[in-house]
Scaffold this motif. Structure first.
Motif, short mmCIF file in Angstrom:
data_model
loop_
_atom_site.label_atom_id
_atom_site.label_comp_id
_atom_site.label_asym_id
_atom_site.label_seq_id
_atom_site.Cartn_x
_atom_site.Cartn_y
_atom_site.Cartn_z
N GLU A 269 5.87 6.19 -11.61
CA GLU A 269 4.19 6.25 -10.88
C GLU A 269 3.06 7.71 -10.28
O GLU A 269 2.01 7.78 -10.04
CB GLU A 269 4.01 5.46 -10.11
CG GLU A 269 4.24 3.82 -10.51
CD GLU A 269 4.07 3.24 -11.83
OE1 GLU A 269 2.48 4.37 -11.69
OE2 GLU A 269 3.93 2.49 -12.27
N VAL A 270 4.03 8.27 -9.22
CA VAL A 270 3.98 9.55 -8.62
C VAL A 270 3.23 10.94 -10.05
O VAL A 270 2.35 11.02 -9.53
CB VAL A 270 4.30 9.87 -7.57
CG1 VAL A 270 3.91 11.03 -6.85
CG2 VAL A 270 3.92 8.46 -6.78
N GLY A 271 4.31 10.72 -10.72
CA GLY A 271 4.29 11.80 -11.44
C GLY A 271 4.97 13.15 -10.77
O GLY A 271 4.36 14.51 -11.64
N VAL A 272 5.78 12.79 -10.20
CA VAL A 272 6.43 14.15 -9.83
C VAL A 272 7.65 14.16 -9.83
O VAL A 272 8.17 13.01 -9.45
CB VAL A 272 5.94 15.18 -7.89
CG1 VAL A 272 4.57 15.42 -7.96
CG2 VAL A 272 6.35 13.90 -7.06
N ALA B 57 0.72 -1.28 -0.08
CA ALA B 57 0.33 0.18 -0.20
C ALA B 57 0.74 0.99 -0.45
O ALA B 57 0.13 1.91 0.04
CB ALA B 57 -0.68 0.00 1.72
N LEU B 58 2.17 1.52 0.48
CA LEU B 58 2.69 2.16 0.30
C LEU B 58 2.84 3.32 -0.59
O LEU B 58 2.92 4.55 -0.61
CB LEU B 58 5.01 1.93 0.22
CG LEU B 58 5.77 3.09 0.92
CD1 LEU B 58 4.85 4.00 1.90
CD2 LEU B 58 7.17 2.32 0.65
N THR C 266 -3.25 15.48 -2.33
CA THR C 266 -3.66 15.68 -1.76
C THR C 266 -3.06 17.17 -0.97
O THR C 266 -4.06 17.98 -0.61
CB THR C 266 -3.77 14.89 0.00
OG1 THR C 266 -4.78 13.43 -0.11
CG2 THR C 266 -4.89 15.78 1.33
N HIS C 267 -2.14 17.30 -1.30
CA HIS C 267 -0.87 18.34 -0.04
C HIS C 267 -0.72 19.13 -1.47
O HIS C 267 0.38 19.84 -1.56
CB HIS C 267 -0.44 17.77 0.66
CG HIS C 267 -0.38 17.22 1.65
ND1 HIS C 267 -0.82 17.66 2.68
CD2 HIS C 267 -0.04 16.20 2.65
CE1 HIS C 267 -1.42 16.91 3.83
NE2 HIS C 267 -1.35 15.89 3.52
N GLY C 268 -1.07 18.50 -2.70
CA GLY C 268 -0.62 19.25 -3.67
C GLY C 268 0.88 19.40 -4.15
O GLY C 268 1.55 20.80 -4.62
N ILE D 129 1.58 7.18 -0.47
CA ILE D 129 2.42 8.35 -1.24
C ILE D 129 1.21 9.52 -2.50
O ILE D 129 1.35 10.40 -2.50
CB ILE D 129 3.76 7.54 -1.20
CG1 ILE D 129 4.29 7.34 -0.17
CG2 ILE D 129 4.22 9.31 -2.42
CD1 ILE D 129 5.98 7.07 -0.45
N LYS D 130 1.27 8.36 -2.89
CA LYS D 130 0.53 9.80 -4.32
C LYS D 130 -0.36 10.23 -3.36
O LYS D 130 -0.89 11.50 -4.36
CB LYS D 130 -0.26 8.23 -5.19
CG LYS D 130 0.77 7.18 -6.36
CD LYS D 130 0.45 6.34 -7.57
CE LYS D 130 -0.28 7.08 -7.94
NZ LYS D 130 -0.56 5.56 -9.19
#
Length: 130
Positions: A84-87, A38-39, A49-51, A43-44
């Motif tokens: 996967e997260v895109g940042v 689930a990690l 949520t926090h931008g 994180i995603k």
């Protein structure tokens, strides 16, 4: 709360998470997550949520500056985060952050989050020329 930066202290069993204030000046411990399936989702969710615009990931070296054995896993994790997260994900050298966090806090469950905050604060201080 908007947080442009998220700090990560990667561990085999637990992963410490810290977030910055909206201005990108102060890092605060946020969570300790189990290093399980689930990690990445967790994180995603935090990034969304926090931008968050950037993840600052602790780079683990020994006292001589040589990569610790965990760095292979951290490198793989960094690649997954980027895909996967895109940042943007960058390394910030961590030097005895868990040790320093343990000296600052007696609350062992939050130790990894405090270590992540030290990593992130180190990056923020450099970025802000402090």
């Amino acid at each position: 709360m908007k947080s442009p930066y998220l700090g990560v202290d990667f561990g085999e069993k637990r992963v410490g998470i810290a977030i910055s204030d909206e201005g990108g000046k102060i890092a605060v411990p946020k969570a300790v997550l189990p290093n399980n399936s689930a990690l990445l989702r967790d994180i995603k969710d935090m990034v969304k949520t926090h931008g968050t615009q950037m993840i600052v990931l602790g780079e683990s070296n020994d006292l001589k500056g040589v990569r610790n054995s965990i760095m292979d896993n951290i490198d793989r994790f960094k690649g997954v985060l980027e895909r996967e997260v895109g940042v943007e994900v960058i390394y910030e050298p961590e030097f005895l952050t868990s040790h320093h966090a343990a000296q600052m806090h007696e609350n062992k469950p939050n130790l990894d989050a405090s270590a992540a905050a030290l990593i992130l604060q180190s990056y923020l201080d450099k970025k802000n020329n402090l």
